[in-house]
Design a protein around this motif. Sequence first.
Motif, mmCIF file in Angstrom:
data_model
loop_
_atom_site.group_PDB
_atom_site.id
_atom_site.type_symbol
_atom_site.label_atom_id
_atom_site.label_comp_id
_atom_site.label_asym_id
_atom_site.label_seq_id
_atom_site.Cartn_x
_atom_site.Cartn_y
_atom_site.Cartn_z
ATOM 1 N N ARG A 207 0.655 -1.260 0.100
ATOM 2 C CA ARG A 207 -0.078 0.026 -0.195
ATOM 3 C C ARG A 207 0.840 1.189 0.015
ATOM 4 N NH1 ARG A 207 -4.867 1.844 0.437
ATOM 5 N NH2 ARG A 207 -5.910 -0.198 0.636
ATOM 6 N N LEU A 208 1.771 1.312 0.875
ATOM 7 C CA LEU A 208 2.749 2.397 1.060
ATOM 8 C C LEU A 208 3.445 2.688 -0.335
ATOM 9 C CD1 LEU A 208 4.055 2.196 4.700
ATOM 10 C CD2 LEU A 208 2.405 3.915 3.971
ATOM 11 N N THR A 209 4.019 1.614 -0.912
ATOM 12 C CA THR A 209 4.861 1.688 -2.110
ATOM 13 C C THR A 209 4.222 1.840 -3.447
ATOM 14 O OG1 THR A 209 5.222 -0.502 -2.168
ATOM 15 C CG2 THR A 209 6.905 0.604 -0.999
ATOM 16 N N GLY A 210 3.028 1.587 -3.361
ATOM 17 C CA GLY A 210 2.026 1.597 -4.431
ATOM 18 C C GLY A 210 2.472 0.436 -5.646
ATOM 19 N N ALA A 211 3.109 -0.453 -5.185
ATOM 20 C CA ALA A 211 3.551 -1.659 -6.029
ATOM 21 C C ALA A 211 3.577 -2.774 -5.335
ATOM 22 C CB ALA A 211 4.730 -1.516 -6.376
ATOM 23 N N ALA A 212 3.097 -3.877 -5.731
ATOM 24 C CA ALA A 212 3.020 -5.191 -5.282
ATOM 25 C C ALA A 212 3.989 -5.860 -5.342
ATOM 26 C CB ALA A 212 1.917 -6.211 -6.014
ATOM 27 N N SER A 213 5.127 -5.144 -4.487
ATOM 28 C CA SER A 213 6.669 -5.871 -4.308
ATOM 29 C C SER A 213 6.748 -7.102 -3.513
ATOM 30 C CB SER A 213 7.628 -4.914 -3.800
ATOM 31 O OG SER A 213 7.596 -3.594 -4.674
ATOM 32 N N SER A 214 5.650 -7.075 -2.529
ATOM 33 C CA SER A 214 5.943 -8.227 -1.477
ATOM 34 C C SER A 214 4.623 -9.197 -1.863
ATOM 35 C CB SER A 214 5.697 -7.613 -0.134
ATOM 36 O OG SER A 214 6.813 -6.924 0.352
ATOM 37 N N ALA A 305 1.561 -0.247 15.322
ATOM 38 C CA ALA A 305 0.288 -0.323 14.392
ATOM 39 C C ALA A 305 -0.327 -1.515 14.836
ATOM 40 C CB ALA A 305 1.036 -0.400 13.115
ATOM 41 N N LEU A 306 -1.824 -1.134 15.310
ATOM 42 C CA LEU A 306 -2.778 -2.163 15.553
ATOM 43 C C LEU A 306 -3.600 -2.386 14.391
ATOM 44 C CD1 LEU A 306 -4.037 -1.136 19.078
ATOM 45 C CD2 LEU A 306 -2.456 -3.058 18.565
ATOM 46 N N ASN A 307 -3.037 -3.467 13.375
ATOM 47 C CA ASN A 307 -3.354 -3.713 12.014
ATOM 48 C C ASN A 307 -4.783 -4.450 12.315
ATOM 49 O OD1 ASN A 307 -3.496 -3.283 9.439
ATOM 50 N ND2 ASN A 307 -2.614 -5.286 9.230
ATOM 51 N N LYS A 308 -5.328 -4.534 11.183
ATOM 52 C CA LYS A 308 -6.855 -5.347 11.122
ATOM 53 C C LYS A 308 -7.888 -4.759 11.824
ATOM 54 C CE LYS A 308 -4.102 -9.372 9.977
ATOM 55 N NZ LYS A 308 -4.040 -10.984 10.494
ATOM 56 N N TRP A 309 -7.913 -3.371 12.247
ATOM 57 C CA TRP A 309 -8.749 -2.539 12.871
ATOM 58 C C TRP A 309 -10.195 -2.788 12.420
ATOM 59 C CZ3 TRP A 309 -7.862 -1.689 18.198
ATOM 60 C CH2 TRP A 309 -8.602 -1.069 18.710
ATOM 61 N N ASP A 345 -7.540 -1.675 3.873
ATOM 62 C CA ASP A 345 -8.372 -0.528 3.023
ATOM 63 C C ASP A 345 -7.684 0.842 3.367
ATOM 64 O OD1 ASP A 345 -8.802 0.546 5.935
ATOM 65 O OD2 ASP A 345 -10.844 -0.518 6.024
ATOM 66 N N GLY A 346 -6.393 1.005 4.058
ATOM 67 C CA GLY A 346 -5.708 2.232 4.156
ATOM 68 C C GLY A 346 -6.150 3.154 5.493
ATOM 69 N N THR A 347 -7.027 2.734 6.206
ATOM 70 C CA THR A 347 -7.220 3.564 7.205
ATOM 71 C C THR A 347 -6.088 3.665 8.214
ATOM 72 O OG1 THR A 347 -9.736 2.548 7.233
ATOM 73 C CG2 THR A 347 -8.755 3.836 9.285
ATOM 74 N N GLY A 348 -6.142 4.900 8.652
ATOM 75 C CA GLY A 348 -4.822 5.263 9.778
ATOM 76 C C GLY A 348 -3.343 5.356 8.841
ATOM 77 N N ASP A 350 -2.057 7.507 6.951
ATOM 78 C CA ASP A 350 -1.388 8.914 6.986
ATOM 79 C C ASP A 350 -0.956 8.969 8.146
ATOM 80 O OD1 ASP A 350 -1.893 8.994 4.292
ATOM 81 O OD2 ASP A 350 -3.596 10.812 4.384
ATOM 82 N N LYS A 351 -1.593 8.842 9.419
ATOM 83 C CA LYS A 351 -1.235 8.911 10.825
ATOM 84 C C LYS A 351 0.153 8.401 10.916
ATOM 85 C CE LYS A 351 -5.859 9.546 12.873
ATOM 86 N NZ LYS A 351 -6.948 9.054 13.939
ATOM 87 N N ILE A 352 0.426 7.016 10.581
ATOM 88 C CA ILE A 352 1.622 6.349 10.542
ATOM 89 C C ILE A 352 2.917 7.152 9.927
ATOM 90 C CG2 ILE A 352 2.941 4.338 9.655
ATOM 91 C CD1 ILE A 352 0.575 2.678 10.030
ATOM 92 N N LEU A 353 2.558 7.853 8.796
ATOM 93 C CA LEU A 353 3.436 8.628 8.133
ATOM 94 C C LEU A 353 3.722 9.761 8.694
ATOM 95 C CD1 LEU A 353 2.615 7.746 4.534
ATOM 96 C CD2 LEU A 353 4.514 6.732 5.935
ATOM 97 N N SER A 354 2.614 10.252 9.113
ATOM 98 C CA SER A 354 2.815 11.643 9.918
ATOM 99 C C SER A 354 3.611 11.615 11.307
ATOM 100 C CB SER A 354 1.664 12.249 10.215
ATOM 101 O OG SER A 354 1.542 13.468 11.103
ATOM 102 N N ALA A 355 3.237 10.438 11.952
ATOM 103 C CA ALA A 355 4.209 10.146 13.126
ATOM 104 C C ALA A 355 5.758 9.888 13.016
ATOM 105 C CB ALA A 355 3.531 9.113 13.869
ATOM 106 N N ALA A 356 5.898 9.069 11.804
ATOM 107 C CA ALA A 356 7.222 8.833 11.081
ATOM 108 C C ALA A 356 7.988 10.182 10.795
ATOM 109 C CB ALA A 356 7.062 7.827 10.221
ATOM 110 N N VAL A 357 7.260 11.086 10.342
ATOM 111 C CA VAL A 357 8.017 12.359 9.799
ATOM 112 C C VAL A 357 8.531 13.143 11.318
ATOM 113 C CG1 VAL A 357 7.936 14.551 8.967
ATOM 114 C CG2 VAL A 357 7.255 12.726 7.651
ATOM 115 N N LYS A 358 7.500 13.249 12.208
ATOM 116 C CA LYS A 358 7.682 13.890 13.521
ATOM 117 C C LYS A 358 8.872 12.978 14.341
ATOM 118 C CE LYS A 358 3.000 15.856 14.021
ATOM 119 N NZ LYS A 358 2.009 15.682 14.837
ATOM 120 N N MET A 359 8.877 11.773 14.192
ATOM 121 C CA MET A 359 9.935 11.060 14.905
ATOM 122 C C MET A 359 11.374 11.357 14.341
ATOM 123 S SD MET A 359 8.674 7.226 15.482
ATOM 124 C CE MET A 359 7.423 6.761 16.972
#
Length: 450
Positions: A207-214, A305-309, A345-348, A350-359
Motif C-alpha cells: 500500500r505504501l509503495t504503490g507496488a505489489a513488491s511483496s 500499529a494495531l492492524n486489522k482494526w 483498506d488504508g485507514t490510519g 497517513d497517521k503512521i507516516l505523519s508520526a514517522a516524519v515527526k519522529m
Amino acid sequence: MTPESGIRYKNLPEVVLAGRPNTGKSTLFNRLLRKRRAITDPTPGVTRDPVEADCLLNEEKPVRLIDTGGFKLADCGEIDRLVVEKTLNAVKNCDLVVLLLEAGEITSEDEELIGLLRPYKKKLIAAVNKTEGGRLASDAWNVLSFGFEKVLMISAEHGDNVGELQQEIIKRLDFSKVEELRDTADREIRIALLGKPNTGKSTLSNRLTGAASSIVSEIPGTTRDTVEGRFSWKSKEFLLMDTAGIRRKTKVTENIEYYSVNRAIKSINDADIVILMIDANEGLTDQDKKIAALAHDKGRGIIMALNKWDTMPKQKNTFKTAEDKIHFQFGQMEYAPILAVSAKDGTGVDKILSAAVKMYGQLNTHVSTSRLNQALENWIKEYPPPSGPQTRFKIKYAVQKSANPVHFILFVSRERAVSDSYISYLRNKIRKDFEFSLIPIIMEIKSSSK
C-alpha cells in the motif's frame, strides 16, 4: 545508496536476475553486491519476493539490481504462482534481464522459461552458471541453439568471468539519466516493518509503495528476504523494509527461516524507525515485546500499529481499552505512538507516516552542550541528588553524544551511586524540555574527576 561509496542515486537502470529455482541467482546477486544480502540455500525456491539493492558494477557504474524468485512452471502451488507473477512483472518493467541457466543439460522447464522471455529478447543477456574451471562448458554452448547471439560462462560462487558479465551489462545500459545525490540530513527516512507472521506487513508495504513488491498470502512465513521499496509522501522520501515474520526460536525449524528472522532483526540496525505490526485481535504478545525492546535498546523510533482494526468491534472505547492494555504491559515505552490501522483498506496509514516524519525530526535533533547544561542546573535545583553517605554523588556536566540514535552522557563523581530512578527523572526532563516526546533516549553514566 551504494554502501561502497556512501552516495545515493536516482533514475538508476534496473537489472533483473531471472531463472528457474536453484540456478544461483541469489549467489550472483550477493557476488555483484560484494556482500551477503540475499538468502542463499541449497533448497530450491528460497527467494520469493524480488529483492532489490543498489550496487556499483565493476566499481564504476551504479545500477538497481533485482534478485527474483525462481520460475517454477511445473507442479505449482499458490506461492509458486505468485512468485512467477512477481518475477514476470519485474522482467517486464526493467531495463535489462540476466537470464541465469545452470550448466548441464537444458531441461524442459528451461525451454518453457526461454519461451516466456522471448518478447524481451532485446534486453536479455544469457549466462550459464556453475561452469567454474570449464566444467560442463561443452554442454552449456547448447544454449546458443535458442537464438542467443552470445552466451557467457560464469561461476557466481567462485567469481569466474563475473567481471566480463558486468562489462556486458554496462555496455547494454543507458546511464545518461542517472543523478548523484550526496547524503544530507534530509535523506530518505528508513522504516522497517516488523512483527509476527501474517500481521499484514506485506499488505502495508504494498500500500505504501504503490507496488505489489511483496507477495501477500494467508500462508504464514511467505516473506523470507527483506524486501525494500521506495515511496514519497508530502515531499518526504521513504525507504521501506518489509521483513520476514519473527516467531519464537522454538518455532523456527528451518535454516531458511532462521536466516529470514536474523535478516528481520538486522533491519533494526538499518532503520531509523520501526513500525511494529500487531494483530489488533491478538493484542501485544511476548514476541512483540521482544521486538520492541530490541528497537528501544538501539534507540530507534517505534510506532505500534494495531492492524486489522477494520475487524474490531465498533464500540466507543475499543481503541482506548487496547491502548491502555499495551501501556500497562509495556509501561517504559509510553513515548511510542499506538495507532489503529487497516493496511487492507488504508485507514490510519497517513497517521503512521505523519508520526514517522515527526519522529525522524526528533531523532536528528542535537542539543548544544551549553543549552543542555543550563537546563541540567535547573533540573538539579528542582530535584537534588540524594545526600546519604552511600547514595551521594555530584553531577559534573552532560553532553549529547549523538543524534539518531539520541544518546546523552552524564558525567558524575560516583557512577555506581546514581540510581535508576534519578536517571529516569533526567531522561524525562530531557524528553519534555527538548521535545523528544516520541523517541527513546539512551542515557549513559560515566565517572569524571573534573
